[in-house]
Design a protein around this motif. Structure first.
Motif, mmCIF file in Angstrom:
data_model
loop_
_atom_site.group_PDB
_atom_site.id
_atom_site.type_symbol
_atom_site.label_atom_id
_atom_site.label_comp_id
_atom_site.label_asym_id
_atom_site.label_seq_id
_atom_site.Cartn_x
_atom_site.Cartn_y
_atom_site.Cartn_z
ATOM 1 N N TYR A 1 -24.430 44.514 14.098
ATOM 2 C CA TYR A 1 -22.749 44.232 13.629
ATOM 3 C C TYR A 1 -21.663 44.875 14.943
ATOM 4 C CZ TYR A 1 -24.239 43.517 8.994
ATOM 5 O OH TYR A 1 -24.818 42.715 7.591
ATOM 6 N N GLU B 1 -18.323 45.697 15.107
ATOM 7 C CA GLU B 1 -17.579 46.499 14.292
ATOM 8 C C GLU B 1 -17.356 45.952 13.137
ATOM 9 O OE1 GLU B 1 -13.840 43.125 15.795
ATOM 10 O OE2 GLU B 1 -14.813 44.805 17.015
ATOM 11 N N GLN C 1 -14.104 46.139 4.861
ATOM 12 C CA GLN C 1 -15.140 47.491 5.186
ATOM 13 C C GLN C 1 -14.257 48.421 6.235
ATOM 14 O OE1 GLN C 1 -18.264 45.562 8.137
ATOM 15 N NE2 GLN C 1 -19.392 45.112 6.045
ATOM 16 N N GLY D 1 -17.101 36.040 2.148
ATOM 17 C CA GLY D 1 -18.414 36.363 2.975
ATOM 18 C C GLY D 1 -17.610 37.181 3.987
ATOM 19 N N THR D 2 -17.158 37.959 4.000
ATOM 20 C CA THR D 2 -16.253 39.070 5.014
ATOM 21 C C THR D 2 -17.111 40.600 4.912
ATOM 22 O OG1 THR D 2 -14.538 39.495 3.229
ATOM 23 C CG2 THR D 2 -14.216 37.634 5.119
ATOM 24 N N GLY D 3 -18.225 40.776 4.197
ATOM 25 C CA GLY D 3 -18.606 41.845 4.366
ATOM 26 C C GLY D 3 -18.407 43.201 2.765
ATOM 27 N N LYS D 4 -18.190 42.479 2.102
ATOM 28 C CA LYS D 4 -17.886 42.714 0.911
ATOM 29 C C LYS D 4 -19.086 43.950 0.425
ATOM 30 C CE LYS D 4 -16.032 39.677 -1.846
ATOM 31 N NZ LYS D 4 -16.172 38.766 -0.917
ATOM 32 N N THR D 5 -20.418 43.534 0.351
ATOM 33 C CA THR D 5 -21.438 44.553 -0.171
ATOM 34 C C THR D 5 -21.574 45.445 0.560
ATOM 35 O OG1 THR D 5 -22.580 41.846 -0.477
ATOM 36 C CG2 THR D 5 -23.797 43.643 -0.769
ATOM 37 N N ASP E 1 -25.441 34.888 -0.719
ATOM 38 C CA ASP E 1 -24.995 35.064 1.077
ATOM 39 C C ASP E 1 -25.989 33.985 1.446
ATOM 40 O OD1 ASP E 1 -23.717 35.820 3.605
ATOM 41 O OD2 ASP E 1 -25.748 37.515 3.768
ATOM 42 N N ARG F 1 -19.557 31.890 5.883
ATOM 43 C CA ARG F 1 -19.802 33.077 6.034
ATOM 44 C C ARG F 1 -19.783 34.031 7.026
ATOM 45 N NH1 ARG F 1 -20.068 33.970 0.822
ATOM 46 N NH2 ARG F 1 -21.186 36.079 1.235
ATOM 47 N N ALA F 2 -19.621 35.239 7.429
ATOM 48 C CA ALA F 2 -19.000 36.073 8.460
ATOM 49 C C ALA F 2 -18.622 35.329 9.890
ATOM 50 C CB ALA F 2 -20.768 36.632 8.887
HETATM 51 P P1 ADP Z 1 -18.775 38.967 0.706
HETATM 52 O O1 ADP Z 1 -20.002 40.298 -0.483
HETATM 53 O O2 ADP Z 1 -17.767 39.918 1.244
HETATM 54 O O3 ADP Z 1 -19.195 37.246 -0.054
HETATM 55 P P2 ADP Z 1 -21.118 39.886 2.337
HETATM 56 O O4 ADP Z 1 -21.375 41.010 1.867
HETATM 57 O O5 ADP Z 1 -22.369 39.519 1.783
HETATM 58 O O6 ADP Z 1 -19.465 38.985 2.127
HETATM 59 O O7 ADP Z 1 -21.838 39.698 3.670
HETATM 60 C C1 ADP Z 1 -21.585 38.364 4.220
HETATM 61 C C2 ADP Z 1 -22.193 37.971 5.102
HETATM 62 O O8 ADP Z 1 -21.803 39.613 6.815
HETATM 63 C C3 ADP Z 1 -24.278 38.998 5.251
HETATM 64 O O9 ADP Z 1 -24.383 38.025 5.807
HETATM 65 C C4 ADP Z 1 -23.474 40.277 6.068
HETATM 66 O O10 ADP Z 1 -25.094 40.577 7.093
HETATM 67 C C5 ADP Z 1 -22.604 39.840 7.032
HETATM 68 N N1 ADP Z 1 -21.425 40.792 7.785
HETATM 69 C C6 ADP Z 1 -21.270 42.415 6.728
HETATM 70 N N2 ADP Z 1 -20.444 42.963 7.496
HETATM 71 C C7 ADP Z 1 -20.624 42.471 9.003
HETATM 72 C C8 ADP Z 1 -20.260 43.377 9.873
HETATM 73 N N3 ADP Z 1 -19.455 44.327 10.379
HETATM 74 N N4 ADP Z 1 -20.107 42.571 10.887
HETATM 75 C C9 ADP Z 1 -21.010 41.571 11.016
HETATM 76 N N5 ADP Z 1 -21.317 40.799 9.844
HETATM 77 C C10 ADP Z 1 -21.332 41.057 8.553
#
Ligand code: ADP
Ligand code: MG
Length: 471
Positions: free
Chosen positions: A22, A24, A29, A49-53, A311, A339-340
């Motif tokens: 990653y 940034e 996040q 798909g924007t990295g909430k996990t 994901d 996603r992502a």
């Molecule tokens: P959400 O919960 O928002 O739907 P996820 O946490 O499942 O999304 O993340 C979606 C994808 O984005 C995952 O495959 C993760 O690896 C990727 N990801 C998370 N943070 C970043 C980042 N900072 N840069 C690039 N990819 C990221």
């Protein structure tokens, strides 16, 4: 532009993030992590798909570096609505926590207690659980929640809706009041937000886009269809066949029964597909999902059990065979693609009768969705005169069944359980299995550990509701 190193994360976490590739932080996040690190409650809303996990896993890892776990007293708890999603979050802990020696226990239903018991006994830093199985463990007296410092509810609106809320309230009462609570979701209806606020204390609200915004990377389309099941299946096949760029797709149905029927129909037409729904035993669920992830199975027919959170980076298309009844589900279903930052396409098959659900979706996402070949208006008049509205539900189903038996042989009901069998199961072995008998013998609430009976219109519509209104 914020960088990961500005957020206050520990060096061990930063190095894992770099290894993940990653460059940034995503906006959620960047917004949520600094608050979470000050031990403040957070309510984070951002598109699918924007990295909430990572928005909760990375600060948790940093905070967990101080102190250590004691036997039977986990330090943190993450609740997820489905077993698959819980397992996926556990994988995220492995990825981001590779420089940490943390004990992570995954407590999900449909699998044996033994290994879960061992992990709890050893002292878990992180519990990732579905609500039913977590309560099973606390009731057995081997799990104490009094040491939980951080409580995360992912897919928060789903977890607070009517199917889950009694379990969530019970769980929250077991955890000390002084805990830190983190909520995340892509959707948050106002009435659920009010409920959510009862669990949060002075939360930092981090909203990246208006709640329920669909991911900008998903191209959305509506496809008009006639209403009968065999006609909808025809529409689906033709729309699938038109996609030149289809790598793999999830096809959502509103009912488990439709999942099974559609699977059989697609298999008869020689599409390589498998199914995923909440009545399948866990082994089949896991196998099918793994085959789909690995690209061995290009089409996955699923109920909303697959709508939240999964994901799978390469999903190129989502097809809604049925228009979802709850508009929020639409946002989550189509969020399995795009996603992502990748691109994705979502097609929703709609009949004239679906117009009120389509309207509700467009209102929720605050935009119009284009029709591929115009709306189903021309069929509308026809169908309306055929079937009087109050009897439509029951009448339509009966008619559909009979016309279906003409066009395609109807499988015997006992074959339903084989819905899990993919066309191309690895090694020619059927991955499908028996129904989850041991789950069924247990109490009803436990069966619902990740698939609570929807209140209102669900799979389990009581018979009396299907009786046509007398007027
Ligand atoms: P959400 O919960 O928002 O739907 P996820 O946490 O499942 O999304 O993340 C979606 C994808 O984005 C995952 O495959 C993760 O690896 C990727 N990801 C998370 N943070 C970043 C980042 N900072 N840069 C690039 N990819 C990221
Ligand atoms: Mg998520």
């Amino acid at each position: 532009m914020t960088s990961f190193s500005d957020l206050g994360l520990s060096p061990k976490v930063l190095s894992a993030v770099t290894e993940a590739g990653y460059s940034e932080p995503t906006p959620i996040q960047a917004g949520a992590i600094p608050h979470a690190l000050t031990r403040r409650d957070v309510c984070g809303i951002a598109q699918t798909g924007t990295g909430k996990t990572a928005s909760f896993v990375l600060p948790m890892l940093t905070l967990l570096e101080r102190g250590r776990a004691r036997a039977r007293m986990p330090r943190t708890l993450i609740l997820e609505p489905t077993r698959e999603l819980a397992a996926q979050v556990a994988e995220n802990f492995e990825k981001y926590g590779k420089n940490h020696k943390l004990n992570v226990a995954l407590l999900i239903g449909g699998v044996s207690f033994d290994e879960q018991d061992r992990k709890i006994e050893r002292g878990a830093d992180v519990l990732i659980a579905t609500p039913g199985r977590l309560l099973d463990h606390t009731e057995r007296g081997k799990l104490l929640m009094t040491g939980v410092e951080i409580f995360v509810i992912d897919e928060a609106d789903r977890m607070l809706d009517m199917g889950f809320i009694p379990d969530i309230e019970r769980i929250a009462k077991l955890i000390p009041f002084t805990r830190q609570t983190l909520f995340f979701s892509a959707t948050m209806p106002p009435e659920i937000q009010k409920l959510a606020d009862r669990f949060l204390q002075n939360p930092a609200r981090v909203e990246v886009a208006p709640p329920s915004s669909t991911a900008a990377t998903v191209e959305q389309k509506l496809v008009a269809s006639k209403a009968k099941d065999y006609e909808k299946r025809e529409t689906l096949r033709s729309i699938i066949d038109q996609q030149d760029d289809l790598k793999n797709a999830i096809i959502f149905c509103n009912r488990k029964k439709s999942v099974a029927d559609l699977l059989r129909s697609l298999q008869r037409h020689e599409y390589a597909c498998g199914a995923l729904h909440g009545d399948m035993d866990q082994h089949s669920r896991t196998t099918i999902l793994q085959n789909f992830r690995d690209g061995k199975l290009p089409l996955l027919v699923a109920s909303d059990v697959a709508a939240r959170g999964l994901d799978i980076p390469d999903v190129s298309h989502v097809f809604n065979y049925d228009v979802p009844i709850h508009a929020e589900d639409y946002v989550h279903r189509i969020g399995r693609t795009g996603r992502a930052g990748r691109k994705g396409k979502a097609f929703t098959i709609a009949t004239a009768k679906d117009s009120k659900f389509v309207d509700a979706i467009e209102k929720l996402i605050d935009r119009k969705i284009d029709w591929v070949d115009g709306p189903p208006s021309s069929h509308a008049a026809e169908e309306a005169s055929e079937k009087p509205a109050p009897r439509a539900r029951r009448g339509a189903r009966k008619q559909d069944t009979s016309s279906e038996s003409k066009s395609e042989p109807k499988a015997a009901p006992q074959q339903d359980n084989r819905a899990a069998k993919p066309a191309n199961a690895p090694n020619g072995k059927a991955a499908g299995g028996k129904p989850a008998n041991d789950d069924r013998k247990r109490s009803r609430r436990r069966d619902r550990d990740d698939d609570p009976t929807p209140v209102g219109f669900g799979d389990d519509i009581p018979a009396f509701m299907l009786i046509g209104a007398k007027s």
